[in-house]
Design an enzyme around this catalytic site. Structure first.
Site, PDB file in Angstrom:
ATOM      1  N   ASP A  17      51.041 -55.778 -69.174  1.00 13.87           N
ATOM      2  CA  ASP A  17      52.154 -54.809 -69.275  1.00 13.87           C
ATOM      3  C   ASP A  17      52.491 -54.405 -70.863  1.00 13.87           C
ATOM      4  O   ASP A  17      52.153 -55.321 -71.725  1.00 13.87           O
ATOM      5  CB  ASP A  17      53.310 -55.524 -68.922  1.00 13.87           C
ATOM      6  N   HIS A  62      53.845 -48.028 -66.299  1.00 12.65           N
ATOM      7  CA  HIS A  62      54.721 -49.026 -66.298  1.00 12.65           C
ATOM      8  C   HIS A  62      56.080 -48.059 -66.870  1.00 12.65           C
ATOM      9  O   HIS A  62      56.893 -48.634 -67.818  1.00 12.65           O
ATOM     10  CB  HIS A  62      54.375 -50.219 -67.520  1.00 12.65           C
ATOM     11  N   HIS A 114      60.071 -48.003 -70.553  1.00 15.81           N
ATOM     12  CA  HIS A 114      60.410 -49.318 -70.050  1.00 15.81           C
ATOM     13  C   HIS A 114      62.045 -49.703 -69.546  1.00 15.81           C
ATOM     14  O   HIS A 114      62.769 -50.322 -70.047  1.00 15.81           O
ATOM     15  CB  HIS A 114      60.226 -50.382 -71.308  1.00 15.81           C
ATOM     16  N   HIS A 124      50.900 -59.833 -71.380  1.00 18.76           N
ATOM     17  CA  HIS A 124      51.221 -58.686 -72.109  1.00 18.76           C
ATOM     18  C   HIS A 124      50.367 -58.598 -73.283  1.00 18.76           C
ATOM     19  O   HIS A 124      49.991 -59.439 -74.193  1.00 18.76           O
ATOM     20  CB  HIS A 124      52.816 -58.877 -72.749  1.00 18.76           C
TER      21      HIS A 124
HETATM   22 NI    NI Z   1      57.253 -54.554 -69.416  1.00 20.37          NI
END
Ligand code: NI
Length: 298
Positions: free
Chosen positions: A124, A174, A178, A265
């Site tokens: 992500d 995504h 955010h 991540h």
């Molecule tokens: Ni995230």
């Protein structure tokens, strides 16, 4: 002399009688054991025929069955597999010879179906400065991952996104900045997802189909507004909270499972290093790395 012959004759007669007695005793013992074993196998084969349980459960039964057989017949079977079970199930009918031809249980074959465990590595918040290094490492290992991109991070890293797409990785959405989609109006939430979709489409010609909602917060009403599939996760090493590469690797490897989705991540050096080590370790354990679409559709 006659006495001596008499004694010798008596001695041999005694031995013959003894041998006969022992043989008949052993035969009786064997028969008793075999009939007990047969009964046991019959019970089990009944279970298999009638059972709708999964392969795993059936394998569990097979194991129990084999163990029972070991106890009852004294036949060693350290590795209780289904071939042994098949041979014993039919071979022990009327004979002292335990090896027989395969029995007529059609379900036993399905127990031999060994499924390669599959797992998905997902990233992500990228793309980032570290993503290129990760893509190179994954390519070296012949592994494809799923990347849920933040729209705001795409600008300036178009080449990375292109490389990602051409490398066969799955690109997911995504949101743009955010945001927690559940705390926004549906219109604004949709805009957040759509902005990223457009950016990815412009670079790759591909419309993102999978979305990872930040914080795992997916508003149900979004499902009526966008044609996207939310993808969550079940293995979370919290890689963004630490730079301890070994710690991240251990957390993921110890909780790896077939069908698992690992959340990481790609905007941290330590996460990239850990991810590549995770790939090496899990591949050694026999895992196949797949993109999330392969898990969702199966
Ligand atoms: Ni995230």
């Amino acid at each position: 002399m006659a006495d001596k012959y008499g004694t010798v004759l008596l001695f041999y007669t005694g031995i013959v009688i003894l041998v006969l007695l022992m043989a008949s005793g052993i035969e009786r013992y064997n028969n008793r054991m075999l009939s007990a074993a047969n009964q046991n196998m019959e019970n089990q084969s009944g279970q298999n025929v009638n059972s709708e349980q999964s392969n795993n459960d059936q394998t569990g039964q097979a194991e129990t069955g084999s163990r029972n057989m070991e106890n009852q017949t004294g036949t060693a079977s350290k590795n209780p597999n289904t071939e042994n079970q098949t041979g014993k199930a039919s071979g022990s009918q009327n004979t002292e010879n335990q090896t027989g031809t395969a029995g007529g249980n059609p379900n036993i074959d399905t127990q031999l179906d060994v499924h390669t465990p599959r797992i998905a590595l997902t990233f992500d918040d990228g793309p980032s400065y570290y993503t290129e290094e990760l893509l190179d490492g994954l390519e070296e290992r012949g592994v494809c991952a799923s990347f849920f991109l933040l729209g705001r991070n795409i600008e300036g890293r178009e080449d990375t996104v292109k490389k990602m797409y051409e490398g066969g990785h799955l690109i997911g959405n995504h949101t743009y900045s955010h945001v927690k989609l559940t705390s926004l109006s549906t219109d604004v939430a949709c805009e957040q997802v759509d902005k990223t979709r457009k950016l990815v489409y412009k670079i790759t010609g591909y419309n993102t189909l999978y979305v990872r909602p930040p914080y795992g917060a997916w508003p149900e009403e979004m499902e009526y507004s966008v044609t996207m599939i939310p993808v969550l996760w079940d293995i979370d090493p919290q890689d963004w909270t630490t730079s301890d590469v070994d710690g991240i690797v251990k957390k993921v490897v110890s909780s790896a499972r077939d069908g698992g989705i690992i959340l990481m991540h790609d905007n941290y050096d330590s996460s990239v290093e850990a991810a590549l080590e995770i790939v090496d370790q899990l591949k050694k354990q026999g895992y196949e790395f797949v993109t999330v679409d392969e898990l969702v559709y199966d």
